[in-house]
Design a protein around this motif. Structure first.
Motif, PDB file in Angstrom:
ATOM      1  N   PHE A 149      37.622  39.404  38.579  1.00  0.00           N
ATOM      2  CA  PHE A 149      37.129  38.371  39.492  1.00  0.00           C
ATOM      3  C   PHE A 149      36.882  38.956  40.888  1.00  0.00           C
ATOM      4  O   PHE A 149      35.837  38.734  41.496  1.00  0.00           O
ATOM      5  CB  PHE A 149      38.128  37.211  39.571  1.00  0.00           C
ATOM      6  CG  PHE A 149      37.711  36.118  40.505  1.00  0.00           C
ATOM      7  CD1 PHE A 149      36.755  35.196  40.133  1.00  0.00           C
ATOM      8  CD2 PHE A 149      38.272  36.022  41.767  1.00  0.00           C
ATOM      9  CE1 PHE A 149      36.359  34.190  40.998  1.00  0.00           C
ATOM     10  CE2 PHE A 149      37.894  35.020  42.642  1.00  0.00           C
ATOM     11  CZ  PHE A 149      36.929  34.104  42.255  1.00  0.00           C
ATOM     12  N   GLY A 150      37.830  39.739  41.381  1.00  0.00           N
ATOM     13  CA  GLY A 150      37.682  40.349  42.706  1.00  0.00           C
ATOM     14  C   GLY A 150      36.499  41.290  42.787  1.00  0.00           C
ATOM     15  O   GLY A 150      35.731  41.263  43.754  1.00  0.00           O
ATOM     16  N   VAL A 151      36.329  42.119  41.782  1.00  0.00           N
ATOM     17  CA  VAL A 151      35.182  43.040  41.761  1.00  0.00           C
ATOM     18  C   VAL A 151      33.881  42.247  41.683  1.00  0.00           C
ATOM     19  O   VAL A 151      32.891  42.593  42.346  1.00  0.00           O
ATOM     20  CB  VAL A 151      35.309  44.038  40.586  1.00  0.00           C
ATOM     21  CG1 VAL A 151      34.035  44.848  40.409  1.00  0.00           C
ATOM     22  CG2 VAL A 151      36.496  44.959  40.802  1.00  0.00           C
ATOM     23  N   GLY A 152      33.875  41.185  40.909  1.00  0.00           N
ATOM     24  CA  GLY A 152      32.674  40.354  40.812  1.00  0.00           C
ATOM     25  C   GLY A 152      32.305  39.720  42.139  1.00  0.00           C
ATOM     26  O   GLY A 152      31.130  39.712  42.533  1.00  0.00           O
ATOM     27  N   GLY A 193      27.622  40.842  39.653  1.00  0.00           N
ATOM     28  CA  GLY A 193      28.804  40.178  40.196  1.00  0.00           C
ATOM     29  C   GLY A 193      29.037  38.829  39.559  1.00  0.00           C
ATOM     30  O   GLY A 193      30.175  38.474  39.226  1.00  0.00           O
ATOM     31  N   THR A 194      27.981  38.073  39.371  1.00  0.00           N
ATOM     32  CA  THR A 194      28.091  36.761  38.739  1.00  0.00           C
ATOM     33  C   THR A 194      28.577  36.893  37.296  1.00  0.00           C
ATOM     34  O   THR A 194      29.402  36.102  36.832  1.00  0.00           O
ATOM     35  CB  THR A 194      26.736  36.039  38.780  1.00  0.00           C
ATOM     36  OG1 THR A 194      26.301  35.953  40.136  1.00  0.00           O
ATOM     37  CG2 THR A 194      26.814  34.654  38.179  1.00  0.00           C
ATOM     38  N   ALA A 195      28.080  37.902  36.590  1.00  0.00           N
ATOM     39  CA  ALA A 195      28.522  38.134  35.213  1.00  0.00           C
ATOM     40  C   ALA A 195      30.015  38.463  35.169  1.00  0.00           C
ATOM     41  O   ALA A 195      30.739  37.992  34.285  1.00  0.00           O
ATOM     42  CB  ALA A 195      27.709  39.258  34.585  1.00  0.00           C
ATOM     43  N   LEU A 196      30.489  39.250  36.132  1.00  0.00           N
ATOM     44  CA  LEU A 196      31.911  39.591  36.154  1.00  0.00           C
ATOM     45  C   LEU A 196      32.778  38.375  36.484  1.00  0.00           C
ATOM     46  O   LEU A 196      33.855  38.202  35.908  1.00  0.00           O
ATOM     47  CB  LEU A 196      32.174  40.717  37.146  1.00  0.00           C
ATOM     48  CG  LEU A 196      31.716  42.101  36.706  1.00  0.00           C
ATOM     49  CD1 LEU A 196      31.961  43.123  37.806  1.00  0.00           C
ATOM     50  CD2 LEU A 196      32.399  42.522  35.429  1.00  0.00           C
ATOM     51  N   VAL A 197      32.314  37.541  37.396  1.00  0.00           N
ATOM     52  CA  VAL A 197      33.068  36.320  37.713  1.00  0.00           C
ATOM     53  C   VAL A 197      33.136  35.423  36.477  1.00  0.00           C
ATOM     54  O   VAL A 197      34.187  34.865  36.156  1.00  0.00           O
ATOM     55  CB  VAL A 197      32.455  35.579  38.921  1.00  0.00           C
ATOM     56  CG1 VAL A 197      33.046  34.195  39.089  1.00  0.00           C
ATOM     57  CG2 VAL A 197      32.659  36.392  40.188  1.00  0.00           C
ATOM     58  N   GLY A 198      32.031  35.303  35.772  1.00  0.00           N
ATOM     59  CA  GLY A 198      32.026  34.524  34.529  1.00  0.00           C
ATOM     60  C   GLY A 198      32.935  35.130  33.477  1.00  0.00           C
ATOM     61  O   GLY A 198      33.632  34.415  32.748  1.00  0.00           O
TER      62      GLY A 198
END
Length: 89
Positions: free
Chosen positions: A38-41, A64-69
């Motif tokens: 989440f932080g990296v995203g 970034g959005t993909a990582l948050v998801g």
């Protein structure tokens, strides 16, 4: 049309993406994994919004959005935390 006549991607064997998802689903989570993702995203999304070119802005923000998801999904993600909080409240 026989299976031999089909292109390789249309054959009955599982796709590489599906195989990777299966491997990822079977592996154990390590503590804090989703918080790190989440932080990296979020950092990538912020960096993407500050990029100068439209293409870089789009690609970095999308990553970034993909990582948050990704952090929000799965068994060890934010969905699990929400279930625990709901039980406590």
């Amino acid at each position: 049309m026989k299976n031999d006549d089909l292109p390789r991607s249309a054959s009955s064997s599982p796709s590489l993406a599906r195989q990777l998802k299966d491997i990822d689903r079977r592996r154990p989570d390590f503590p804090g994994e989703h918080v790190i993702v989440f932080g990296v995203g979020v950092l990538l999304m912020l960096a993407g919004m500050r990029s100068r070119t439209v293409l870089r802005r789009t690609l970095i923000t999308a990553a970034g959005t993909a990582l948050v998801g990704r952090a929000a999904s799965g068994t060890g993600g934010i969905a699990r935390v929400a279930r625990v909080v709901r039980r406590l409240g």
